[in-house]
Design a protein around this motif. Structure first.
Motif, mmCIF file in Angstrom:
data_model
loop_
_atom_site.group_PDB
_atom_site.id
_atom_site.type_symbol
_atom_site.label_atom_id
_atom_site.label_comp_id
_atom_site.label_asym_id
_atom_site.label_seq_id
_atom_site.Cartn_x
_atom_site.Cartn_y
_atom_site.Cartn_z
ATOM 1 N N GLU A 36 35.369 45.810 27.068
ATOM 2 C CA GLU A 36 35.343 46.870 28.082
ATOM 3 C C GLU A 36 35.529 46.286 29.486
ATOM 4 O O GLU A 36 36.291 46.810 30.303
ATOM 5 C CB GLU A 36 34.038 47.670 28.003
ATOM 6 C CG GLU A 36 34.084 48.909 28.876
ATOM 7 C CD GLU A 36 32.890 49.838 28.691
ATOM 8 O OE1 GLU A 36 32.897 50.902 29.320
ATOM 9 O OE2 GLU A 36 31.950 49.504 27.947
ATOM 10 N N ASN A 37 34.860 45.165 29.760
ATOM 11 C CA ASN A 37 35.032 44.493 31.067
ATOM 12 C C ASN A 37 36.486 44.132 31.315
ATOM 13 O O ASN A 37 37.029 44.345 32.398
ATOM 14 C CB ASN A 37 34.226 43.186 31.110
ATOM 15 C CG ASN A 37 32.780 43.436 31.427
ATOM 16 O OD1 ASN A 37 32.446 44.421 32.080
ATOM 17 N ND2 ASN A 37 31.910 42.564 30.980
ATOM 18 N N ARG A 38 37.116 43.550 30.278
ATOM 19 C CA ARG A 38 38.505 43.109 30.454
ATOM 20 C C ARG A 38 39.435 44.294 30.700
ATOM 21 O O ARG A 38 40.343 44.219 31.522
ATOM 22 C CB ARG A 38 38.961 42.314 29.220
ATOM 23 C CG ARG A 38 38.365 40.905 29.184
ATOM 24 C CD ARG A 38 38.959 40.035 28.092
ATOM 25 N NE ARG A 38 38.567 40.446 26.752
ATOM 26 C CZ ARG A 38 39.419 40.900 25.836
ATOM 27 N NH1 ARG A 38 40.695 41.022 26.117
ATOM 28 N NH2 ARG A 38 38.985 41.236 24.635
ATOM 29 N N VAL A 39 39.184 45.371 29.957
ATOM 30 C CA VAL A 39 40.020 46.558 30.116
ATOM 31 C C VAL A 39 39.880 47.133 31.529
ATOM 32 O O VAL A 39 40.873 47.448 32.195
ATOM 33 C CB VAL A 39 39.660 47.615 29.043
ATOM 34 C CG1 VAL A 39 40.305 48.943 29.352
ATOM 35 C CG2 VAL A 39 40.109 47.129 27.665
ATOM 36 N N LEU A 40 38.644 47.230 32.009
ATOM 37 C CA LEU A 40 38.414 47.769 33.367
ATOM 38 C C LEU A 40 39.049 46.872 34.430
ATOM 39 O O LEU A 40 39.643 47.353 35.399
ATOM 40 C CB LEU A 40 36.914 47.938 33.620
ATOM 41 C CG LEU A 40 36.246 49.065 32.806
ATOM 42 C CD1 LEU A 40 34.722 48.957 32.873
ATOM 43 C CD2 LEU A 40 36.692 50.434 33.287
#
Length: 479
Positions: A36-40
């Motif tokens: 999720e961090n990488r996507v954001l």
């Protein structure tokens, strides 16, 4: 009863859709926060028209997995808006994945009327393109979308991502988007297998091709620079790094890879400066924290070399400060990404430098139970744990066990060679204390056999057999 029949018919239709819900993306629960961090981060800092729509769709899928279906719908609406803006002449085709995801999310929250609306949109588009299937379009754009989704979800999915991009490129070999996806996947797969001896690197040509077709894509440019560095063409690589750094596009990502380039050249201060700049923008990146830790480790090694591994006074203080910094960054990396095997090894080695053997032991124990995508990573785990057992814990027996484990895993590699050498040294050490140590003689025979030195192998095996026979004879005489 008709309710159940309706529900089953809807489910049968949904399963035919090509979208994140049907692509069997391999994501472990423990990887979700990092994903999720990488996507954001990518939504905010990656300037790639190709990737943006797919990233919003993936975020929607992640939100759904977390039980946040309303948030998932918001992300899908953003993906729809983007498609209208970026692909005005291809909105139908480009919307198929998003519509499929909409249908699935609405199904999960029980809004069957909306599910039907999106199924109808997909069906209409399938008819428009003369497709054989009611809810499934076979076209290179869909293969490419599936490839990007797999690529974003981590190493377990890379081989399938590669196959998707290859399928798309067969239909349209000069397509910039397909070329870029294939090149990035090839680069990642090469990186996975870099430590395996005899692995034929294959990403240099696809990266050159992707840079030719995507001259404005700075992300692909820095990956090409790193691959050129791997291949010993550093001067050409640096030209691409400088070009990418001079451009404002995707800067946070350019900084990451430029830093890696300079670190490998030995320019640690420059690498750290770039990594700290990137960290300001993406403070929760496990990759960045790991890279910063590696730079600090490099600085510690420089101090040790300059002081013959005996730093005193100010040097000792500086070394201790650097070790503490490295530990805190490695700890952050494994906290945010609990499947980051090599970061655990780096963290354990740093705990050893700090003299904290208990924490080193705990960290090794965590990673020893893992099952990484690339089995050869476990060679490094067992090798460094063997070193820890031999030199810090003074347990030769445990050291032998782990060197042997490293040797029996996977393909030939640098870590396997190191383990064979450590095994040999340890066996020699034991023979100096006791020339008739049967186990050490057998181990030496095995180590030489692995190295392909058959004469030495036979010599040690024969000595072991003679000793065993002598000992059996003396036992026989004793009775």
């Amino acid at each position: 009863c008709s309710q159940n029949t309706d529900d089953q018919q809807v489910k049968d239709s949904l399963v035919q859709l090509r979208c994140h819900f049907t692509w069997d993306l391999q994501i472990e629960d423990s990887e979700m926060p990092d994903l999720e961090n990488r996507v954001l981060d990518q939504i905010e800092f990656l300037d790639s028209k190709h990737a943006k729509v797919g990233i919003h769709n993936l975020l929607a899928y992640v939100k759904h997995l977390k039980g946040q279906n309303e948030d998932a719908l918001e992300s899908l609406k953003e993906a729809e808006d983007l498609i209208q803006r970026e692909y005005p002449d291809q909105t139908d085709l480009r919307s198929l994945v998003t519509w499929g995801n909409f249908a699935w999310v609405y199904y999960h929250i029980g809004r069957l009327a909306q599910v039907q609306t999106y199924l109808n949109k997909v069906e209409k588009t399938c008819q428009k393109f003369g497709n054989l299937f009611r809810y499934r379009v076979e076209c290179p754009e869909m293969d490419c979308a599936e490839g990007w989704a797999l690529l974003k979800c981590g190493g377990k999915n890379y081989e399938r991502a590669k196959a998707c991009f290859e399928k798309a490129l067969e239909k349209d070999p000069e397509n910039p988007e397909f070329s870029s996806g294939y090149a990035i996947t090839a680069y990642r797969l090469d990186g996975f297998k870099a430590k395996i001896k005899g692995h034929m690197e294959f990403s240099l040509h696809p990266l050159r091709q992707a840079v030719r077709l995507n001259p404005e894509d700075q992300y692909v440019k820095v990956l090409l620079a790193l691959k050129l560095q791997d291949e010993g063409q550093e001067a050409e690589g640096e030209k691409y790094i400088e070009e990418a750094l001079a451009n404002m596009s995707s800067q946070t990502y350019v900084f990451r890879y430029a830093a890696k380039f300079y670190r490998r050249r030995g320019h640690l201060d420059k690498a750290l400066q770039l990594l700290q700049s990137a960290l300001k923008a993406t403070p929760t990146s496990a990759f960045l924290h790991h890279q910063i830790g590696i730079c600090y480790r490099g600085q510690m090694i420089q101090i040790n070399m300059a002081t013959n591994s005996q730093p005193r006074g100010q040097d000792r203080e500086k070394a201790d400060r650097i070790i503490r910094s490295a530990i805190s960054h490695f700890e952050f990396a494994v906290d945010i990404k609990p499947t980051f095997e090599i970061a655990y090894v780096d963290l354990a080695r740093m705990y050893i430098e700090a003299g904290n053997y208990r924490k080193a032991e705990d960290t090794f124990q965590k990673v020893l139970t893992m099952n990484p995508v690339v089995r050869e990573i476990m060679q490094e785990v067992h090798f460094y744990y063997g070193q820890f057992q031999e030199f810090q814990k003074k347990s030769e027996v445990n050291a032998l066990i782990h060197y042997l484990k490293a040797i029996t895993i996977g393909d030939p590699s640098v870590a396997k060679d190191k383990s064979i050498n450590s095994l040999r040294k340890l066996a020699f050490k034991r023979l100096q204390r006791n020339a008739s140590d049967l186990e050490s003689l057998s181990i030496l025979g095995f180590a030489y056999k692995l190295k392909g030195n058959m004469e030495e192998a036979v010599e040690y095996y024969e000595r072991a057999l003679r000793l065993a026979a002598d000992s059996a004879n003396s036992l026989g005489r004793g009775f």
